[in-house]
Design a protein around this motif. Sequence first.
Motif, PDB file in Angstrom:
ATOM      1  N   ALA A  60      41.194  45.357  40.232  1.00  0.00           N
ATOM      2  CA  ALA A  60      39.842  45.849  40.515  1.00  0.00           C
ATOM      3  C   ALA A  60      39.760  47.359  40.335  1.00  0.00           C
ATOM      4  N   ARG A  91      43.139  38.306  37.625  1.00  0.00           N
ATOM      5  CA  ARG A  91      41.740  38.693  37.803  1.00  0.00           C
ATOM      6  C   ARG A  91      41.071  37.813  38.860  1.00  0.00           C
ATOM      7  N   ARG A  92      41.462  36.543  38.914  1.00  0.00           N
ATOM      8  CA  ARG A  92      40.916  35.646  39.955  1.00  0.00           C
ATOM      9  C   ARG A  92      41.295  36.149  41.342  1.00  0.00           C
ATOM     10  N   LEU A  93      42.562  36.549  41.494  1.00  0.00           N
ATOM     11  CA  LEU A  93      43.020  37.056  42.789  1.00  0.00           C
ATOM     12  C   LEU A  93      42.253  38.303  43.208  1.00  0.00           C
ATOM     13  N   GLU A  94      41.874  39.117  42.226  1.00  0.00           N
ATOM     14  CA  GLU A  94      41.123  40.338  42.493  1.00  0.00           C
ATOM     15  C   GLU A  94      39.617  40.080  42.593  1.00  0.00           C
ATOM     16  N   LYS A  95      39.227  38.802  42.395  1.00  0.00           N
ATOM     17  CA  LYS A  95      37.817  38.403  42.417  1.00  0.00           C
ATOM     18  C   LYS A  95      36.999  39.122  41.349  1.00  0.00           C
TER      19      LYS A  95
END
Length: 100
Positions: A60, A91-95
């Motif tokens: 992010a 990127r999913r983990l970072e939303k």
Amino acid sequence: SQHVKIDHHFFGERLEAAVKRREVLYPDPFYRLVHGDSDRLPGVVCDRYGDAVVVQISSAGMDGLIVPFLDALQEVVDPKTVLFRNDGALRRLEKLPLSK
């Protein structure tokens, strides 16, 4: 403590250092230009294919700094094409939004 301004000059210095390290090893501009922490650019992977660069942003923090990073990339490498490959699991983990 020292304050560092994160702008295109900041990114330019790191990109120039990355290019210099690769040019010693590779006679042609086909290589991994940036490999995250190893090049002091966490959350960024860039692959260079001649005058094209594929960029992956997985944090992010770096996602929010994409404009000065791209300005520096343009200044240092001068690619004709920049392709974003932002579809990784990190990127999913970072939303963050996923895109290819």
